[in-house]
Design an enzyme around this catalytic site. Structure first.
Site, PDB file in Angstrom:
ATOM      1  N   ASN A   1       0.845  -1.189   0.000  1.00 43.81           N
ATOM      2  CA  ASN A   1       0.000   0.000   0.000  1.00 43.81           C
ATOM      3  C   ASN A   1       0.878   1.236   0.000  1.00 43.81           C
ATOM      4  O   ASN A   1       1.993   1.215   0.547  1.00 43.81           O
ATOM      5  CB  ASN A   1      -0.900   0.024   1.244  1.00 43.81           C
TER       6      ASN A   1
ATOM      7  N   ASP B   1      -2.296   0.917   8.062  1.00 38.79           N
ATOM      8  CA  ASP B   1      -1.109   1.736   7.752  1.00 38.79           C
ATOM      9  C   ASP B   1       0.049   1.423   8.689  1.00 38.79           C
ATOM     10  O   ASP B   1       0.759   2.342   9.145  1.00 38.79           O
ATOM     11  CB  ASP B   1      -1.477   3.231   7.854  1.00 38.79           C
TER      12      ASP B   1
ATOM     13  N   SER C   1       4.892   6.857   2.011  1.00 34.42           N
ATOM     14  CA  SER C   1       5.501   5.580   2.398  1.00 34.42           C
ATOM     15  C   SER C   1       4.822   4.444   1.653  1.00 34.42           C
ATOM     16  O   SER C   1       3.598   4.465   1.466  1.00 34.42           O
ATOM     17  CB  SER C   1       5.307   5.322   3.901  1.00 34.42           C
TER      18      SER C   1
ATOM     19  N   HIS D   1       0.925   5.192   1.242  1.00 34.46           N
ATOM     20  CA  HIS D   1       0.220   6.076   2.177  1.00 34.46           C
ATOM     21  C   HIS D   1       0.911   7.433   2.163  1.00 34.46           C
ATOM     22  O   HIS D   1       2.145   7.492   2.285  1.00 34.46           O
ATOM     23  CB  HIS D   1       0.251   5.461   3.586  1.00 34.46           C
TER      24      HIS D   1
END
Ligand code: GRF
Length: 195
Positions: free
Chosen positions: A106, A144, A135, A108
């Site tokens: 992912n 996260d 990130s 973020h």
């Protein structure tokens, strides 16, 4: 490696990732999957010749597991080795994550572990930070929070608004995520830092 990219909106990160997977890159995009049939990124993916699918989360209401079962069915058709969440705005349950842990990334828009969750640019400004960024991390059950695979830093400038800061971070996302994915698809786990 076969990569599925999950999006919710315009998919600018998806475009950067898809465009990066050419030549001797160890991965190729096999699916762009959205939780909104109207997501602008679906048309961009189709124009790039990438198979697309959408599972509208709204009809599922609070039944996250049923929504995720529908996502999983689309993913099983495409048989990806790696999932990239790219501007994907739905929280995934531990049950879904457990199926993909170690193979799901992912991006973020903050320098994790700072500012998990939403409104990251406004929060960095509010805190008076002089640096901010984005990130890429492995997705784990906590939001996260997984191992950091890469970070990109930008300066916070006097007079910055949240939109100005977001506009400075987004191009760095488009540089960072493809670099991390290339490493990750090649089996490397050393984090990448750019600024
Ligand atoms: C952007 O705010 C980006 O910072 C975050 O998701 C949002 C949309 O990204 N990663 P995209 O243009 O849909 O990739």
């Amino acid at each position: 490696k076969r990569v599925a990219i999950l999006i919710s909106g315009g998919g600018s990160n998806m475009v950067s990732l898809a465009e990066s997977m050419t030549g001797d890159h160890p991965a190729r995009p096999v699916l762009v999957l959205a939780n909104d049939p109207a997501a602008g990124g679906l048309a961009k993916a189709a124009a790039m010749g990438i198979p697309t699918a959408a599972v509208d989360h709204k009809p599922f209401g609070k039944d996250r597991a049923a929504f995720e079962d529908a996502l999983q069915a689309k993913l099983e058709e495409a048989q990806p080795d790696i999932l990239c969440l790219a501007g994907f705005m739905r929280i995934l349950t531990p049950g879904f994550i457990a199926k993909w842990e170690g193979r799901m990334l992912n991006i973020h828009p903050s320098l994790l572990p700072k500012y998990k969750g939403l409104h990251t640019h406004a929060r960095a400004l509010e805190a008076g930070d002089t640096e901010h960024g984005c990130s890429v991390h492995e997705v784990t059950a906590e939001l996260d929070d997984g191992p950091i695979l890469g970070q990109a830093r930008v300066p916070v400038l006097p007079g910055d608004t949240a939109d100005m800061l977001a506009a400075r971070v987004l191009p760095m996302e488009h540089k960072l995520y493809p670099a991390v994915l290339r490493n990750f698809a090649a089996g490397a786990r050393e984090p990448i830092f750019i600024s």
